[in-house]
Design an enzyme around this catalytic site. Structure first.
Site, PDB file in Angstrom:
ATOM      1  N   GLY A 108       0.887  -1.360   0.297  1.00  0.00           N
ATOM      2  CA  GLY A 108       0.581   0.147  -0.085  1.00  0.00           C
ATOM      3  C   GLY A 108       1.009   1.159  -0.101  1.00  0.00           C
ATOM      4  O   GLY A 108       2.049   1.287   0.429  1.00  0.00           O
ATOM      5  N   CYS A 161       6.206   0.051   6.977  1.00  0.00           N
ATOM      6  CA  CYS A 161       5.660   0.608   6.495  1.00  0.00           C
ATOM      7  C   CYS A 161       7.094   1.413   5.222  1.00  0.00           C
ATOM      8  O   CYS A 161       7.299   1.713   6.058  1.00  0.00           O
ATOM      9  CB  CYS A 161       4.935   2.232   7.276  1.00  0.00           C
ATOM     10  SG  CYS A 161       4.857   3.585   6.477  1.00  0.00           S
ATOM     11  N   LEU A 162       6.537   1.681   3.617  1.00  0.00           N
ATOM     12  CA  LEU A 162       7.895   2.033   2.951  1.00  0.00           C
ATOM     13  C   LEU A 162       8.456   3.173   3.820  1.00  0.00           C
ATOM     14  O   LEU A 162       9.526   3.433   3.401  1.00  0.00           O
ATOM     15  CB  LEU A 162       6.849   2.209   1.707  1.00  0.00           C
ATOM     16  CG  LEU A 162       6.588   0.545   1.192  1.00  0.00           C
ATOM     17  CD1 LEU A 162       6.417   1.127  -0.552  1.00  0.00           C
ATOM     18  CD2 LEU A 162       7.298   0.099   0.791  1.00  0.00           C
ATOM     19  N   GLN A 172       2.903   9.955   0.914  1.00  0.00           N
ATOM     20  CA  GLN A 172       4.303   9.319   1.020  1.00  0.00           C
ATOM     21  C   GLN A 172       5.302   9.597  -0.263  1.00  0.00           C
ATOM     22  O   GLN A 172       6.699   9.426   0.661  1.00  0.00           O
ATOM     23  CB  GLN A 172       4.200   8.014   1.328  1.00  0.00           C
ATOM     24  CG  GLN A 172       3.705   7.144   2.809  1.00  0.00           C
ATOM     25  CD  GLN A 172       3.539   5.939   2.385  1.00  0.00           C
ATOM     26  OE1 GLN A 172       2.376   5.619   2.223  1.00  0.00           O
ATOM     27  NE2 GLN A 172       4.784   4.663   3.388  1.00  0.00           N
ATOM     28  N   HIS A 190      -1.851   7.922   6.788  1.00  0.00           N
ATOM     29  CA  HIS A 190      -0.760   9.198   6.516  1.00  0.00           C
ATOM     30  C   HIS A 190      -2.138  10.105   6.119  1.00  0.00           C
ATOM     31  O   HIS A 190      -1.327  11.343   6.162  1.00  0.00           O
ATOM     32  CB  HIS A 190      -0.012   7.919   4.682  1.00  0.00           C
ATOM     33  CG  HIS A 190       0.623   6.882   5.289  1.00  0.00           C
ATOM     34  ND1 HIS A 190       1.463   6.971   5.779  1.00  0.00           N
ATOM     35  CD2 HIS A 190       1.380   5.787   5.535  1.00  0.00           C
ATOM     36  CE1 HIS A 190       2.946   6.502   6.100  1.00  0.00           C
ATOM     37  NE2 HIS A 190       2.028   5.540   5.478  1.00  0.00           N
ATOM     38  N   HIS A 192      -4.231   1.919   7.788  1.00  0.00           N
ATOM     39  CA  HIS A 192      -2.753   2.561   7.907  1.00  0.00           C
ATOM     40  C   HIS A 192      -2.597   3.520   7.112  1.00  0.00           C
ATOM     41  O   HIS A 192      -2.247   4.295   6.974  1.00  0.00           O
ATOM     42  CB  HIS A 192      -1.667   1.395   7.782  1.00  0.00           C
ATOM     43  CG  HIS A 192      -0.558   1.995   7.321  1.00  0.00           C
ATOM     44  ND1 HIS A 192       1.101   1.346   8.380  1.00  0.00           N
ATOM     45  CD2 HIS A 192       0.098   2.468   6.764  1.00  0.00           C
ATOM     46  CE1 HIS A 192       1.929   1.383   7.571  1.00  0.00           C
ATOM     47  NE2 HIS A 192       1.524   2.342   6.631  1.00  0.00           N
ATOM     48  N   GLU A 193      -3.488   3.571   5.966  1.00  0.00           N
ATOM     49  CA  GLU A 193      -3.159   4.373   4.608  1.00  0.00           C
ATOM     50  C   GLU A 193      -3.634   5.760   4.600  1.00  0.00           C
ATOM     51  O   GLU A 193      -3.519   6.576   4.796  1.00  0.00           O
ATOM     52  CB  GLU A 193      -2.752   3.514   3.129  1.00  0.00           C
ATOM     53  CG  GLU A 193      -2.860   2.471   2.868  1.00  0.00           C
ATOM     54  CD  GLU A 193      -0.768   2.813   3.411  1.00  0.00           C
ATOM     55  OE1 GLU A 193       0.019   3.703   3.030  1.00  0.00           O
ATOM     56  OE2 GLU A 193      -0.037   1.659   2.494  1.00  0.00           O
TER      57      GLU A 193
HETATM   58 NI    NI Z   1       2.429   3.602   5.693  1.00  0.00          NI
END
Ligand code: NI
Length: 183
Positions: free
Chosen positions: A46, A92-93, A51, A138, A134-135
Site C-alpha cells: 500500500g 511501512c515504506l 508518502q 498517512h 494504515h494508509e
Molecule cells: Ni505506511
C-alpha cells in the site's frame, strides 16, 4: 511512468494533512500510475500520496499475490464496524525495515471513489481493513510508529537512518563503472 521518491520517517512532510482530490484529471491519473509503480518497485502492499510528497487524499493498495490487482481509493472515508481491536504486525515504506504490532478494528466500511470516479462502498475485514486504516493515517499525517512507545520510536528513527545510509552506499556502488571481470 516514473518511480517517485518515498519520504522517510521522521521527515516532517509526512505530517502534512492531505487535501481532497477535486477532480480525477489526467495529472491525477499519472500520479496514480506512478504511485502503483513505486509501490511495486518498493515491494509494498500500500502507498498513500503523502508518502511521495503529494498531499492529496489518494491511496493505492495491492494485496494480490501476483501484484496484478491494484486498487485505488480517492477521497476515502473509513468507518470502523467493530469496537474490538486486534493486533497486526505492521511495516511501512516510509519506515523501512521496522515492524511492530499495532491494534486496530479489523472490520471497516470504506467509502471512496476509484480511478474512474466510480463510487466504492464496501465492508472489508482482515488485511485490507488494516491496510486502509494504515494508509488513511498517512493522509492525516500519522505514522504507525506513533502508536509505539517513545523508546521504540527512537529505535525506529535510528534504524531508518542506518537503512538509508546502507542504501545510499549500495546505490553509489551500483553507479560505479563495471569491473573488468564483467566483460
Ligand atoms: Ni505506511
Amino acid at each position: 511512468m516514473a518511480l517517485l521518491p518515498i519520504l522517510s520517517y521522521p521527515d516532517p512532510r509526512l505530517r502534512t494533512i492531505a487535501k481532497p482530490v477535486k477532480e480525477v484529471t489526467a495529472e491525477i491519473k499519472t500520479l496514480i500510475k506512478d504511485m502503483i509503480e513505486t509501490m511495486y518497485d518498493a515491494q509494498g502492499i500500500g502507498l498513500a500520496a503523502s508518502q511521495v510528497d503529494q498531499h492529496l487524499q489518494l491511496i493505492v493498495i495491492d494485496l494480490s499475490e501476483n501484484k496484478d490487482s491494484p486498487r485505488v481509493f480517492i477521497n476515502p472515508k473509513v468507518t470502523p464496524l467493530v469496537e474490538e481491536k486486534q493486533p497486526y504486525e505492521e511495516g511501512c515504506l516510509s519506515v523501512p525495515e521496522v515492524y511492530d504490532s499495532v491494534e486496530r478494528p479489523n472490520k471497516v466500511r470504506i467509502e471512496a471513489l476509484d480511478e474512474n470516479g466510480e463510487k466504492i462502498d464496501e465492508e472489508v475485514e482482515g488485511l485490507l481493513a488494516v491496510c486502509i486504516q494504515h494508509e488513511m493515517d498517512h493522509l492525516n499525517g500519522v505514522i504507525f510508529v506513533d502508536y509505539l512507545s517513545r523508546l521504540k520510536q527512537t529505535r525506529a528513527r535510528d534504524k531508518v537512518r542506518k537503512v538509508l545510509k546502507i542504501r545510499e552506499k549500495q546505490e553509489a556502488a551500483e553507479a560505479q563503472p563495471q569491473a573488468a571481470t564483467n566483460v
